[in-house]
Design a protein around this motif. Structure first.
Motif, short mmCIF file in Angstrom:
data_model
loop_
_atom_site.label_atom_id
_atom_site.label_comp_id
_atom_site.label_asym_id
_atom_site.label_seq_id
_atom_site.Cartn_x
_atom_site.Cartn_y
_atom_site.Cartn_z
N LYS A 181 3.78 -3.21 -51.37
CA LYS A 181 3.20 -1.89 -51.02
C LYS A 181 3.70 -0.86 -51.61
CE LYS A 181 3.99 -2.54 -46.73
NZ LYS A 181 4.28 -2.49 -45.33
N ASP A 204 13.75 -3.06 -44.64
CA ASP A 204 13.95 -4.46 -44.90
C ASP A 204 14.30 -4.83 -46.13
OD1 ASP A 204 13.21 -5.14 -42.16
OD2 ASP A 204 11.07 -5.86 -42.81
N PRO A 256 8.02 -10.41 -43.82
CA PRO A 256 7.33 -9.31 -42.87
C PRO A 256 7.02 -8.19 -43.75
CG PRO A 256 9.44 -10.40 -42.03
CD PRO A 256 9.12 -10.85 -43.27
N LYS A 257 5.94 -7.59 -43.25
CA LYS A 257 5.52 -6.40 -44.12
C LYS A 257 5.27 -5.18 -43.20
CE LYS A 257 1.97 -9.72 -45.72
NZ LYS A 257 2.49 -10.79 -45.11
N GLU A 258 5.85 -5.07 -41.89
CA GLU A 258 5.69 -3.81 -41.17
C GLU A 258 6.59 -2.40 -41.87
OE1 GLU A 258 6.49 -7.31 -40.13
OE2 GLU A 258 8.03 -6.32 -38.60
N THR A 259 7.75 -2.84 -42.36
CA THR A 259 8.72 -1.94 -42.85
C THR A 259 8.76 -1.79 -44.17
OG1 THR A 259 10.05 -3.03 -41.00
CG2 THR A 259 11.04 -1.24 -42.34
N LYS A 260 9.19 -0.68 -44.77
CA LYS A 260 9.44 -0.52 -46.19
C LYS A 260 10.23 -1.62 -46.61
CE LYS A 260 12.70 3.06 -46.37
NZ LYS A 260 13.10 4.48 -46.93
N ARG A 261 10.14 -1.94 -47.91
CA ARG A 261 11.17 -3.19 -48.36
C ARG A 261 11.82 -2.82 -49.60
NH1 ARG A 261 6.57 -7.43 -47.66
NH2 ARG A 261 5.52 -5.74 -48.61
N ASN A 292 15.94 2.41 -42.36
CA ASN A 292 14.71 2.13 -42.10
C ASN A 292 14.16 1.19 -43.01
OD1 ASN A 292 14.51 3.35 -39.29
ND2 ASN A 292 14.44 5.25 -40.65
#
Ligand code: AVJ
Length: 331
Positions: A194, A90, A160-165, A88
């Motif tokens: 984040k 990026d 993109p920022k929606e997912t943890k990276r 889950n």
């Protein structure tokens, strides 16, 4: 497996977005600024036209050029540990180039997690991104690739920022920036991270000066060819007629600044016109054009980067010679 159905699925897995501006005005003024400065310079990003990228790949295979080999071996060693947390997620690679490094990491991810992994290469080369995407979806059929054709120094906000990276910044590319620029870049990067986001950064370490200088003065002259090839980018962007044969390759370790400097030194007096300049460009015999800095780091720099940015050091991995480090940081 080359039936049409498969290729449709493959295409669905790949998206590439372009954030580069189509006019070349910025590039032109960056080059003109450099050619009219007191100490003339050309920004290092202009090494990487198609031929330059191929020359760089050839450099990474040279016996004298230890960084790539050392970093890949290290990455292979630590991949099982790092990839434990990779689902889950990026995986964002800044300056992705060919996909050989990320493949080492992806290889260590359990196959059942792959469908929840998205790879986001960020590079200024469309060829690099599309070739990588093609290779990776073939090798890892469940992965999604979302390429960003962008300059990571300017376009961090489009990631993109929606997912943890997990951000990956390999190859000691940070070393091309001055001390001040590198701190600013890491602060900018921290600002888009984040809590819980990770950063894996590869840094070339300070070491014996002979080893360092040899890596940039190889016996076959590939680095010299790479250095001189920057002039063909310059000729293309600002329509000049620089002849690489007018220059010699110079690379040395600047001890007080902890960096390898590459220059092109004029072998004769040079004068040439440029449509973007009122006066001719003049270069005296012996004068240099500075083409690259490649900063080398110590453990102290690593601690300093962490304390300046507020990123937490999870681990510092290094080879037995301590020639190269992979630093795993967490926001
Ligand atoms: C890709 C910037 C890390 O500085 O060692 C290799 C480029 N220049 N040989 C480096 C390079 C000359 C390389 N980086």
């Amino acid at each position: 497996m080359n039936n049409p159905e498969t290729s449709v699925i493959i295409r669905k897995q790949i998206a590439i977005r372009n954030y580069l501006c189509s006019t070349e005005q910025e590039e032109v003024s960056e080059i003109i600024d450099g050619l009219t400065a007191q100490q003339k310079y050309i920004p290092s990003k202009f090494f990487y036209d198609e031929y330059g990228s191929n020359l760089f790949e050839a450099i990474t295979c040279l016996p004298e050029y230890y960084p790539t080999r050392t970093e890949k071996a290290l990455l292979k060693e630590i991949a099982p540990q790092i990839s434990k947390t990779l689902g889950n997620i990026d995986i964002v690679e800044l300056g992705s180039g060919d996909c050989s490094k990320i493949s080492i990491l992806l290889d260590a991810i359990p196959v059942e997690n792959m469908a929840t992994v998205r790879y986001i290469p960020v590079d200024v080369s469309h060829a690099a991104i599309s070739n990588s995407a093609r290779i990776l979806v073939e090798r890892f059929p469940d992965i999604t690739v979302h390429g960003l054709l962008a300059d990571f120094l300017k376009h961090l906000s489009v990631i993109p920022k929606e997912t943890k990276r997990l951000f990956c910044f390999f190859g000691s590319t940070l070393g091309n920036l001055t001390r001040k620029q590198s701190v600013q870049f890491l602060l900018d990067l921290k600002a888009v991270m984040k809590p819980g986001d990770q950063l894996l950064i590869g840094l070339d370490m300070v070491k014996n000066i002979r080893v360092l200088e040899k890596a940039y003065n190889d016996d076959q002259g590939v680095t010299a060819a790479f250095n001189k090839n920057i002039l063909s980018s310059v000729n293309q962007y600002v329509k000049t007629a620089f002849n690489p044969d007018w220059f010699e390759h110079v690379a040395f370790y600047n001890q007080s600044k902890n960096r390898i400097e590459m220059h092109l030194r004029a072998l004769k007096n040079i004068e040439l016109s440029c449509m973007y300049l009122p006066d001719n460009i003049r270069i005296k015999k012996g004068e240099t054009i500075h083409t690259e800095n490649s900063h080398k780091y110590t453990h102290w720099h690593i601690l300093d980067f962490a304390s300046i940015t507020g990123l937490k050091i999870n681990a510092v991995y290094t080879d037995n010679n301590q020639w190269f480090s992979l630093v795993h940081l967490i926001a």
